[in-house]
Design a protein around this motif. Structure first.
Motif, PDB file in Angstrom:
ATOM      1  N   ILE A   1      69.562   8.144  11.538  1.00 41.23           N
ATOM      2  CA  ILE A   1      70.252   7.215  12.429  1.00 41.23           C
ATOM      3  C   ILE A   1      70.084   5.811  11.854  1.00 41.23           C
ATOM      4  O   ILE A   1      68.971   5.275  11.805  1.00 41.23           O
ATOM      5  CB  ILE A   1      69.682   7.271  13.862  1.00 41.23           C
ATOM      6  N   ILE A   2      71.183   5.212  11.407  1.00 38.43           N
ATOM      7  CA  ILE A   2      71.083   3.872  10.814  1.00 38.43           C
ATOM      8  C   ILE A   2      71.368   2.781  11.840  1.00 38.43           C
ATOM      9  O   ILE A   2      71.218   1.588  11.539  1.00 38.43           O
ATOM     10  CB  ILE A   2      72.024   3.721   9.603  1.00 38.43           C
TER      11      ILE A   2
ATOM     12  N   LEU B   1      65.620   0.767  12.069  1.00 44.07           N
ATOM     13  CA  LEU B   1      64.889   0.266  10.905  1.00 44.07           C
ATOM     14  C   LEU B   1      65.482   0.816   9.611  1.00 44.07           C
ATOM     15  O   LEU B   1      65.584   0.099   8.612  1.00 44.07           O
ATOM     16  CB  LEU B   1      63.401   0.615  11.020  1.00 44.07           C
ATOM     17  N   GLU B   2      65.905   2.089   9.630  1.00 41.51           N
ATOM     18  CA  GLU B   2      66.540   2.647   8.433  1.00 41.51           C
ATOM     19  C   GLU B   2      67.822   1.884   8.112  1.00 41.51           C
ATOM     20  O   GLU B   2      68.122   1.595   6.946  1.00 41.51           O
ATOM     21  CB  GLU B   2      66.835   4.133   8.628  1.00 41.51           C
TER      22      GLU B   2
ATOM     23  N   GLY C   1      60.068  -9.715   0.478  1.00 45.36           N
ATOM     24  CA  GLY C   1      61.485  -9.412   0.685  1.00 45.36           C
ATOM     25  C   GLY C   1      61.773  -7.995   1.120  1.00 45.36           C
ATOM     26  O   GLY C   1      62.943  -7.573   1.142  1.00 45.36           O
ATOM     27  N   ASN C   2      60.749  -7.235   1.502  1.00 44.28           N
ATOM     28  CA  ASN C   2      60.954  -5.867   1.967  1.00 44.28           C
ATOM     29  C   ASN C   2      61.281  -5.849   3.460  1.00 44.28           C
ATOM     30  O   ASN C   2      60.655  -6.582   4.244  1.00 44.28           O
ATOM     31  CB  ASN C   2      59.694  -5.019   1.731  1.00 44.28           C
ATOM     32  N   ALA C   3      62.226  -5.005   3.846  1.00 45.93           N
ATOM     33  CA  ALA C   3      62.561  -4.860   5.262  1.00 45.93           C
ATOM     34  C   ALA C   3      61.448  -4.098   5.969  1.00 45.93           C
ATOM     35  O   ALA C   3      61.094  -2.982   5.575  1.00 45.93           O
ATOM     36  CB  ALA C   3      63.883  -4.121   5.412  1.00 45.93           C
TER      37      ALA C   3
ATOM     38  N   PRO D   1      64.871   2.529   1.589  1.00 46.96           N
ATOM     39  CA  PRO D   1      65.788   3.298   2.448  1.00 46.96           C
ATOM     40  C   PRO D   1      65.903   4.733   1.962  1.00 46.96           C
ATOM     41  O   PRO D   1      65.842   5.009   0.753  1.00 46.96           O
ATOM     42  CB  PRO D   1      67.110   2.544   2.332  1.00 46.96           C
ATOM     43  N   GLN D   2      66.065   5.665   2.918  1.00 48.03           N
ATOM     44  CA  GLN D   2      66.094   7.088   2.586  1.00 48.03           C
ATOM     45  C   GLN D   2      67.534   7.521   2.273  1.00 48.03           C
ATOM     46  O   GLN D   2      68.166   8.249   3.041  1.00 48.03           O
ATOM     47  CB  GLN D   2      65.528   7.899   3.753  1.00 48.03           C
TER      48      GLN D   2
END
Length: 590
Positions: A51-52, A70-71, A126-128, A161-162
Motif C-alpha cells: 500500500i503506497i 511510509l512505503e 536524506g532518507n525517508a 522502497p520495496q
C-alpha cells in the motif's frame, strides 16, 4: 482502469511535482484499488503488493488527495524536492516512540509547505523515515521557536522502497490466481444448477451493465448451457454508455432483454417526493422495482428466478442477506446470488480470464454502474459527471439549487452532497457543524405535507355508534381519491358538495375536498382500524407514480392504472379485504 490511475497520477503530481505521479504509478505494473471506509470515497493504492497510499476525495475541497503511506513516501522521495521536512538526529528516538515532530526538531523544510499538506520526513542523510500531515506552513516552521510542525502518521528506521524489479500484467495476475478462480467458478455453477432445480422457474439474470452482473451472467450461461434473458430496467437515469453496453452485450450473447423503460418518470415524480436520499430511495421503487413487478406479471407468467450480482462485501445490508431471497416490492421474483462471497478483485480477474468486454465507463473513472445521480453514490462519483457528462450534471444541479432556494437551504446543501440524506446521520451533522453550515437534521418531502390530524377523537355519536373527525393538512382531489376508495366500500361522489361518501355495512367515511373527514362505525375499534388505512389510501391515490408494484399483488386483479396515470380499483372485482394496505408503496416511504 485508466480513469482511476489518472486520478492518482494527477493527485501526486499536484502535491509533489509534475511528472512524479507517472514515476510512482508505472504503466508496467498491476495497480490495485481497494475501497476503504471514509466520509466519502477513499481507496488504498497497492503497487508491488504494498500500500503506497490512499486516494481520498476531500470535503469541502471537492478534490482528490493522495494520503501517503511510509512505503509511498519512500518511493516519492526518490523523485521530488517538494513537501520534505528534515529532522535533527536527536529527535529520532522520540519519533520512534510515537511522538509528533515539534519545531525544535526540524532541521529544515520546504518553504512552500502549507497547513494540511502531506509531507515526507527525512533524516539528515536524506532518507525517508516518516510521513504525516503538516500542522504549520513551511515559512512558519522556519520562523517559529516552538509549535507542532508535523503530525506523524508512520515512522520507521530508514530502508529503501520495496520496489519489485519485475514488470507484471493482469494476465500474470489471472495465471497466479487460476486455482482460486476455478474453485469459486465451480462452486457458483453448482449453486446455480441446484437453485434452478429446486425452484423450477423461468430463469433471468438481473443485468445492470456493471461488472458484478456481467460475471453473474457468464456463470449462469455456463451453468445452463445457453444464454438466458437479461432483466434490465432502463430507469431513464442510466448513462448512455451503459444502455449501449447492455444492448451490445445482449447482441453478442444472443440474449433477449426483458424489462421496462421509465422514460421521464423520475423527473415527473420529483414534485411528489423531492430529491431521493439514501434513507428515502423512492426512486428505486418507482423506476426499478415497480416496473420489474409489471414485467414479471406480463412477460413471465407472474414468477421468475432471477440471478443477481449482489456481493456481501458491498454493504452491511447485503452482508447479512441470505443467498436466496425474495423482495416484497417485486412479487413473483425469487432472487439468487451466485457471487455473494466473491470479492471485487476476483470479479475483475474472472472478467479478464474470460476476455469479456466490460462497460467502458469503468475506464473513465467510474466505480459503480446504475443511476447517475443515485444518492447512495459517493459525492466523488457524482462530481465525476461534471467532466464526463456535463449536461446531465448541470440538469441535476439546477434542480437541487432550485429546491434549496425554495426550502431555505444553504448552497452547501447542494455542493457538499447533504441532499443525499433525508435524515442527516451523525457524521454528516458533525461535518456540517465543523464547516459552520446551519442545517436541520431532517428535511420534509412534499408528500409529508399531507397528513391526517385528528380534530375530534373517537367518541360516541349522537345518532348511534362512534365517530372520529379529522382534517388533512391539504385539500383533496375527490375525483382522484374516489377511484381508490372502493377498497373500503360503496363509493359515491358529489362534485356539487365537493364530497365523497363511502359506506360499508354500518360503517361510513365522509371526505370533503377541503380535507375534512368523518369516520363513523358501530364501535371504537372499527373506527380506529380505519384511520391508518384511510390516510395511506388517500396518500397513495394522490401521489401515485404508476410504478405498478401493487397491481400484481392483488389476487383478484382488482387494481389497475387509470386513464389519469394513477392507481385505481375495479369495484366489481375488489372484495374489500384491505390486504393492499399492507403492501409496500413509495408514497408510504415519505
Amino acid at each position: 482502469m485508466e480513469g482511476h490511475l489518472q486520478r492518482v497520477v494527477e493527485a501526486i503530481d499536484h502535491q509533489f511535482g509534475e511528472g512524479v505521479g507517472s514515476l510512482v504509478i508505472p504503466d508496467d505494473r498491476t495497480i490495485v484499488f481497494n475501497k476503504v471506509s471514509s466520509i466519502d470515497a477513499m481507496f488504498e493504492v497497492v503497487v508491488d503488493g504494498h500500500i503506497i497510499g490512499r486516494l481520498r476525495f476531500d470535503l469541502p475541497a471537492l478534490k482528490y488527495t493522495f494520503v501517503l503511506s511510509l512505503e509511498g513516501g519512500r518511493r516519492i522521495a526518490q523523485h521530488t524536492k517538494q513537501k520534505w521536512v528534515t529532522c535533527h538526529d536527536e529527535v529520532l528516538p522520540y519519533l520512534r516512540k510515537g511522538a509528533s515532530l515539534l519545531v525544535p526538531g526540524v532541521a529544515g523544510c520546504d518553504a512552500e509547505i502549507r497547513v494540511g499538506d502531506e509531507v515526507i520526513l527525512l533524516d539528515t542523510e536524506g532518507n525517508a523515515i516518516g510521513v504525516g500531515m503538516a500542522r504549520m506552513s513551511g515559512r512558519d516552521i522556519a520562523q517559529a521557536a516552538r509549535g507542532l510542525a508535523v503530525k506523524i502518521r508512520e515512522f520507521a528506521d530508514p530502508m529503501p522502497p520495496q520496489i519489485n524489479p519485475r514488470s507484471s500484467s493482469w494476465a500474470d495476475a489471472v495465471q497466479a490466481n487460476a486455482a482460486d478462480l476455478d474453485r469459486i467458478e465451480s462452486e457458483a455453477i453448482r449453486f446455480i444448477r441446484k437453485t434452478v432445480e429446486r425452484h423450477r422457474l423461468p430463469v433471468v439474470v438481473g443485468f445492470s451493465g456493471g461488472k458484478d452482473s456481467l460475471v453473474t451472467y457468464l456463470l449462469v450461461e455456463k451453468a445452463l448451457g445457453h444464454s438466458p434473458p437479461m432483466f434490465f430496467m432502463d430507469t431513464g437515469l442510466e448513462l448512455p454508455e451503459t444502455v449501449q453496453y447492455v444492448l451490445e452485450t445482449a447482441e453478442r450473447h444472443g440474449a433477449e432483454i426483458i424489462g421496462e423503460q421509465a422514460g421521464d418518470r423520475f423527473w415527473e415524480s420529483l414534485p411528489a417526493f423531492g430529491p431521493p436520499a439514501r434513507d428515502f430511495r423512492w426512486c428505486c421503487k418507482v423506476l426499478k422495482l415497480g416496473p420489474a413487478a409489471t414485467a414479471i406479471a406480463q412477460r413471465m407468467s407472474g414468477a421468475t428466478l432471477a440471478f443477481m450480482g449482489q456481493r456481501r462485501l458491498e454493504s452491511f445490508r447485503r452482508s447479512v442477506e441470505p443467498r436466496v431471497t425474495s423482495n416484497p416490492w417485486v412479487p413473483g421474483q425469487t432472487s439468487a446470488n451466485p457471487i455473494q462471497r466473491w470479492n471485487a478483485l476476483e470479479v475483475w480477474l474472472y472478467i479478464f480470464r474470460e476476455n469479456e468486454p466490460f462497460n467502458p465507463l469503468y475506464a473513465r473513472g467510474y466505480h459503480r454502474m446504475g443511476c447517475y445521480l443515485c444518492p447512495a453514490s459517493p459525492l466523488a462519483e457524482i462530481e465525476g459527471l461534471r467532466t464526463t457528462h456535463p449536461d446531465l450534471y448541470e440538469r441535476w444541479q439546477l434542480y437541487l439549487r432550485d429546491w434549496a432556494s425554495q426550502h431555505g437551504l444553504p448552497h452547501e446543501w447542494v455542493t457538499l452532497g447533504f441532499w443525499r440524506w433525508k435524515h442527516l446521520p451523525r457524521g454528516q451533522q458533525e461535518l456540517a457543524k465543523k464547516l459552520g453550515i446551519d442545517l436541520a437534521p431532517e428535511r420534509v418531502s412534499p408528500a409529508q405535507e399531507m397528513e391526517l390530524r385528528v380534530v375530534k377523537g373517537i367518541s360516541p355519536c349522537v345518532a348511534s355508534g362512534y365517530s372520529m373527525e379529522g382534517q388533512f393538512t391539504s385539500g383533496i382531489d375527490i375525483n382522484r381519491v374516489s377511484q381508490l376508495l372502493p377498497i373500503f366500500g360503496k363509493t359515491r361522489v358529489s362534485e356539487e358538495m365537493g364530497a365523497v361518501w363511502v359506506t360499508r355495512s354500518q360503517s361510513s367515511i365522509m371526505l370533503f375536498s377541503s380535507g375534512s373527514v368523518v369516520i363513523r362505525a358501530p364501535d371504537e375499534s372499527t373506527v380506529e382500524r380505519l384511520v391508518g388505512p384511510l390516510e395511506r389510501a388517500i396518500r397513495r391515490a394522490m401521489f401515485c407514480q404508476a410504478c405498478g408494484s401493487c397491481i400484481p399483488q392483488c389476487e383478484y386483479n382488482a387494481l389497475k392504472i387509470a386513464a389519469d396515470g394513477k392507481i385505481a380499483v375495479d369495484p366489481d372485482k375488489c372484495i374489500r379485504c384491505l390486504r393492499c394496505d399492507d403492501w409496500p408503496c413509495p408514497t408510504y416511504l415519505s
